[in-house]
Design a protein around this motif. Structure first.
Motif, PDB file in Angstrom:
ATOM      1  N   THR A 171      56.366   0.459  12.236  1.00 46.63           N
ATOM      2  CA  THR A 171      56.274   1.745  11.556  1.00 46.63           C
ATOM      3  C   THR A 171      55.490   2.722  12.421  1.00 46.63           C
ATOM      4  OG1 THR A 171      54.216   1.290  10.355  1.00 46.63           O
ATOM      5  CG2 THR A 171      56.278   0.567   9.319  1.00 46.63           C
ATOM      6  N   ILE A 172      55.803   4.010  12.254  1.00 46.64           N
ATOM      7  CA  ILE A 172      55.089   5.086  12.954  1.00 46.64           C
ATOM      8  C   ILE A 172      54.694   6.103  11.893  1.00 46.64           C
ATOM      9  CG2 ILE A 172      55.180   6.816  14.783  1.00 46.64           C
ATOM     10  CD1 ILE A 172      57.487   5.207  16.028  1.00 46.64           C
ATOM     11  N   ASP A 173      53.409   6.371  11.771  1.00 49.03           N
ATOM     12  CA  ASP A 173      52.902   7.243  10.709  1.00 49.03           C
ATOM     13  C   ASP A 173      52.747   8.700  11.153  1.00 49.03           C
ATOM     14  OD1 ASP A 173      52.844   5.260   8.861  1.00 49.03           O
ATOM     15  OD2 ASP A 173      50.681   5.215   8.590  1.00 49.03           O
ATOM     16  N   ASP A 174      52.832   9.580  10.177  1.00 50.44           N
ATOM     17  CA  ASP A 174      52.431  10.988  10.228  1.00 50.44           C
ATOM     18  C   ASP A 174      53.517  11.936  10.724  1.00 50.44           C
ATOM     19  OD1 ASP A 174      50.015  10.152   9.244  1.00 50.44           O
ATOM     20  OD2 ASP A 174      49.004  10.191  11.181  1.00 50.44           O
ATOM     21  N   GLY A 175      54.175  11.634  11.854  1.00 52.20           N
ATOM     22  CA  GLY A 175      55.237  12.516  12.342  1.00 52.20           C
ATOM     23  C   GLY A 175      54.861  13.347  13.550  1.00 52.20           C
ATOM     24  N   TYR A 176      54.065  12.780  14.462  1.00 50.06           N
ATOM     25  CA  TYR A 176      53.734  13.477  15.701  1.00 50.06           C
ATOM     26  C   TYR A 176      54.964  13.585  16.605  1.00 50.06           C
ATOM     27  CZ  TYR A 176      48.801  12.935  14.486  1.00 50.06           C
ATOM     28  OH  TYR A 176      47.580  13.002  13.854  1.00 50.06           O
ATOM     29  N   ARG A 177      54.997  14.642  17.420  1.00 55.26           N
ATOM     30  CA  ARG A 177      56.133  14.873  18.313  1.00 55.26           C
ATOM     31  C   ARG A 177      56.324  13.731  19.309  1.00 55.26           C
ATOM     32  NH1 ARG A 177      58.626  19.453  18.360  1.00 55.26           N
ATOM     33  NH2 ARG A 177      59.302  19.144  20.520  1.00 55.26           N
ATOM     34  N   GLY A 204      56.948  20.610  11.371  1.00 56.65           N
ATOM     35  CA  GLY A 204      57.065  21.941  11.948  1.00 56.65           C
ATOM     36  C   GLY A 204      55.769  22.520  12.459  1.00 56.65           C
ATOM     37  N   SER A 205      54.669  21.764  12.356  1.00 55.64           N
ATOM     38  CA  SER A 205      53.399  22.253  12.899  1.00 55.64           C
ATOM     39  C   SER A 205      53.402  22.108  14.416  1.00 55.64           C
ATOM     40  CB  SER A 205      52.230  21.476  12.287  1.00 55.64           C
ATOM     41  OG  SER A 205      52.288  20.117  12.684  1.00 55.64           O
ATOM     42  N   ARG A 206      52.333  22.558  15.038  1.00 56.91           N
ATOM     43  CA  ARG A 206      52.301  22.576  16.502  1.00 56.91           C
ATOM     44  C   ARG A 206      52.496  21.194  17.115  1.00 56.91           C
ATOM     45  NH1 ARG A 206      47.169  24.981  19.810  1.00 56.91           N
ATOM     46  NH2 ARG A 206      47.169  23.371  21.398  1.00 56.91           N
ATOM     47  N   ASP A 207      51.891  20.186  16.544  1.00 55.93           N
ATOM     48  CA  ASP A 207      51.997  18.830  17.093  1.00 55.93           C
ATOM     49  C   ASP A 207      52.941  17.950  16.270  1.00 55.93           C
ATOM     50  OD1 ASP A 207      51.416  16.940  19.013  1.00 55.93           O
ATOM     51  OD2 ASP A 207      49.656  16.169  17.972  1.00 55.93           O
ATOM     52  N   GLY A 208      53.578  18.566  15.278  1.00 53.91           N
ATOM     53  CA  GLY A 208      54.436  17.782  14.402  1.00 53.91           C
ATOM     54  C   GLY A 208      55.911  17.956  14.711  1.00 53.91           C
TER      55      GLY A 208
END
Length: 265
Positions: A171-177, A204-208
């Motif tokens: 699994t990979i959490d949060d949704g970072y780019r 859609g955030s800067r690092d997301g």
């Protein structure tokens, strides 16, 4: 696999006994191999040299990860000299997939990642260097682990699916780019699935990741996108001054809004 596999062995023994004469002609002492017979629930085969449970599962079930359904027929099941040690019973349906009646636990490691980086310098404890992630995937492969989608683990717990021996989920959490730019290519290269849990306020955030990024991952079919709450807030307790009713409304929003957004998008 305990009682369930014992039932499979009994079915295989019955099938071998029912066709004992033709099996004896094919298997002993002839080197021929292949399917010897089948019922609605089991296929009995004589394995070729070099055959493994994974290869037999791929040949007869069209999925090598179903090797847990392949069981060697013990010599006690021999009928008229037919079993020279190469007979296997292959279950055509899941063998007690929920594993509830066997009195034993099934261990499925779930490896949780967050953010990835290409640099080895100073980094957050959430960061994993991409080269290290690649090495870890290689270790799983080299040591006989089979990476399965997390959804399949849930289906197993509900008694709806099999799990291979040595199953593991990623699994990979949060949704970072970096999940798209660094992790996805490595997973794609090895054909290993993962589940990405994103919280919708971060999209859609800067690092997301963007909605377009998530659509790309989902379309590829290797990385499933699931909800990780709306704001990543602590959902285990009320905030200061929050009434029980307001807390329930916040929980409802945190749990349902991101899921609904993902399904719509």
């Amino acid at each position: 696999m305990g009682a369930a596999r014992a039932r499979l062995a009994v079915a295989a023994a019955f099938l071998v006994s029912a066709c004992a004469t033709p099996v004896a002609r094919v298997v002993a002492p002839s080197p021929a191999w292949g399917e010897l017979g089948r019922t609605d629930s089991v296929i009995v085969v004589a394995a070729a040299p070099g055959d493994t449970p994974g290869r037999l599962a791929e040949r007869y079930l069209h999925d090598p990860s179903l090797s847990g359904r392949v069981m060697k027929v013990p010599p006690a099941s021999d009928a008229g000299g037919a079993n020279d040690g190469r007979l296997f019973a292959i279950a055509r349906r899941p063998i007690d997939p929920a594993n509830l009646s066997l009195g034993a636990a099934r261990r499925v490691p779930i490896l949780c990642y967050h953010r990835f980086t290409a640099q080895r310098g100073q980094r957050s404890r959430l960061d994993v260097v991409a080269a290290d992630f690649d090495a870890q995937l290689g270790w799983l492969h080299d040591n006989g682990y089979v990476v399965v989608p997390l959804r399949r683990v849930a289906e197993f717990l509900q008694g709806q699916a099999d799990l291979p021996e040595h199953a593991v989920a990623i699994t990979i959490d949060d949704g970072y780019r970096s999940a798209l730019s660094l992790a996805a290519p490595l997973l794609r290269q090895r054909g290993m699935p993962a589940t990405l849990f994103v919280y919708s306020d971060f999209i859609g955030s800067r690092d997301g990741l963007s909605w377009s990024d998530l659509a790309t991952l989902e379309a590829e079919g290797l990385i499933a996108v699931e909800a990780h709450s709306k704001s990543h807030a602590d959902l285990t307790a009320r905030t200061r001054g929050e009434t029980p009713a307001a807390y329930q409304r916040r929980l409802q929003a945190e749990l349902t809004q991101p899921r609904d957004m993902i399904e719509r998008k």
